[in-house]
Design a protein around this motif. Sequence first.
Motif, short mmCIF file in Angstrom:
data_model
loop_
_atom_site.label_atom_id
_atom_site.label_comp_id
_atom_site.label_asym_id
_atom_site.label_seq_id
_atom_site.Cartn_x
_atom_site.Cartn_y
_atom_site.Cartn_z
N UNK A 167 0.75 -1.08 -0.13
CA UNK A 167 0.07 -0.17 0.09
C UNK A 167 0.69 1.21 0.04
N UNK A 168 2.05 1.42 0.73
CA UNK A 168 3.10 2.27 0.55
C UNK A 168 3.51 2.61 -0.61
N UNK A 169 3.77 1.54 -1.19
CA UNK A 169 4.27 1.89 -2.72
C UNK A 169 3.37 2.42 -3.60
N UNK A 170 2.15 1.78 -3.33
CA UNK A 170 0.73 2.33 -4.29
C UNK A 170 0.65 3.85 -3.90
N UNK A 171 0.85 4.31 -2.75
CA UNK A 171 0.45 5.58 -2.28
C UNK A 171 1.42 6.73 -2.65
N UNK A 172 2.60 6.26 -3.09
CA UNK A 172 3.74 7.35 -3.26
C UNK A 172 3.31 8.29 -4.51
N UNK A 173 2.91 7.50 -5.63
CA UNK A 173 2.38 8.26 -6.86
C UNK A 173 1.32 9.06 -6.53
N UNK A 174 0.42 8.79 -5.67
CA UNK A 174 -0.72 9.42 -5.42
C UNK A 174 -0.59 10.89 -4.77
N UNK A 175 0.46 10.33 -3.70
CA UNK A 175 0.93 11.68 -2.86
C UNK A 175 1.58 12.77 -3.50
N UNK A 176 2.35 12.17 -4.41
CA UNK A 176 3.32 13.38 -5.32
C UNK A 176 2.56 14.01 -6.27
N UNK A 216 -4.19 16.21 -15.88
CA UNK A 216 -3.12 16.15 -15.43
C UNK A 216 -2.90 15.07 -14.46
N UNK A 217 -3.57 14.69 -13.62
CA UNK A 217 -3.59 13.70 -12.41
C UNK A 217 -3.39 12.45 -13.40
N UNK A 218 -4.56 12.19 -14.31
CA UNK A 218 -4.31 11.20 -15.33
C UNK A 218 -3.27 10.79 -15.76
N UNK A 219 -2.68 11.96 -16.26
CA UNK A 219 -1.33 11.83 -17.46
C UNK A 219 -0.28 11.41 -16.35
N UNK A 220 -0.36 11.39 -15.26
CA UNK A 220 1.01 11.11 -14.38
C UNK A 220 0.61 9.68 -13.65
N UNK A 221 -0.34 9.61 -13.06
CA UNK A 221 -0.58 8.41 -12.21
C UNK A 221 -1.10 7.23 -13.12
N UNK A 245 -1.02 13.46 -7.25
CA UNK A 245 -2.57 13.70 -7.12
C UNK A 245 -2.67 14.89 -5.94
N UNK A 246 -2.36 14.51 -4.66
CA UNK A 246 -2.53 15.28 -3.65
C UNK A 246 -1.75 16.75 -3.75
N UNK A 247 -0.72 16.74 -4.45
CA UNK A 247 0.21 17.96 -4.99
C UNK A 247 -0.82 18.85 -5.43
N UNK A 248 -1.31 18.44 -6.52
CA UNK A 248 -2.17 19.14 -7.42
C UNK A 248 -3.59 19.61 -6.57
N UNK A 249 -4.13 18.62 -5.77
CA UNK A 249 -5.32 18.97 -5.02
C UNK A 249 -4.88 20.29 -4.16
N UNK A 250 -3.97 20.42 -3.63
CA UNK A 250 -3.47 21.42 -2.62
C UNK A 250 -3.34 22.57 -3.36
N UNK A 256 -8.36 6.35 -7.35
CA UNK A 256 -8.09 7.35 -6.04
C UNK A 256 -7.19 8.57 -6.34
N UNK A 257 -6.59 8.57 -7.37
CA UNK A 257 -5.83 9.68 -7.83
C UNK A 257 -6.70 10.79 -8.34
N UNK A 258 -7.57 10.44 -9.01
CA UNK A 258 -8.87 11.35 -9.42
C UNK A 258 -9.62 11.74 -8.50
N UNK A 259 -10.05 10.74 -7.46
CA UNK A 259 -11.14 11.09 -6.39
C UNK A 259 -10.25 11.98 -5.41
#
Length: 256
Positions: free
Chosen positions: A28-37, A70-75, A39-44, A115-118
């Motif tokens: 799960x941690x490996x999965x979460x890294x791209x989302x954090x980098x 943009x999120x989809x293009x990366x994640x 998706x969450x960055x763009x959301x902020x 989840x990267x989109x949501x």
Amino acid sequence: DALPISADNLIIGKMLGAVALGFYSIAYRILLLPVEIFAWGLSQVLLPAASKFQDDLPRIRSATLRTYRLIAAFTFPTMAGIALLAEPIIHVFLGERMGPAASVLQILAPIGAIQSLSSSQGAMFMALGRADILFRLSALTMVTCIIGYFIGVRWGLTGVAYSYLISIVILTPYMFTRLLKLIDLDVRSVLKAIKAPTFASLFMSVGVYVLLYHTQISTYTDVNQLLMLVPVGAILYPGYIAITERSIILEILGIA
């Protein structure tokens, strides 16, 4: 998502033991890294921007679609690559003793894409002053996922992972519908915004899959598999984007 994530850790640790929990947590941690980098960055960035023009729905719709694209293009390609190369990734970076985490990682990878989109929805609901909807959706997600965990744990780690995937797949359309109705945005526009990254990721996945399982590359060491297949994916994905929708590459370069 913090509550259901804690719940699955608790259930796995209690019913399957600390070793199984370790494998799951690593995956799960490996999965979460791209989302954090990505998706969450763009959301902020999206939250304060959307707050400034929350009464201007056309601008909010435009910002939402751009964020999704943009999120989809990366994640999307990242998650596709993780799913295909989960085993060599785990073996090379964490050691073969963590091998059981690879199968869990492959199941969880689609969740990362979804989840990267949501992940941007929370920022949008807050910006629009509808924290009440966000709270209800979070509670629904928590209850659904916990029920799924208790059902899936009977089949071990993969059962928990599949139950999580099924729960997210079931809940996501409803969660997106609530936000899209709020800003008067149709589903077709969202699908159009993420179409190019989706098909480019599928194109890349097919190419990597064929090379991995239908050539001699499958007999190579894990390190050599990564050294050969990661560059292939890095060529196929942007190549498809450049042919079908070059504007995404220009947009990414502009942001960079």
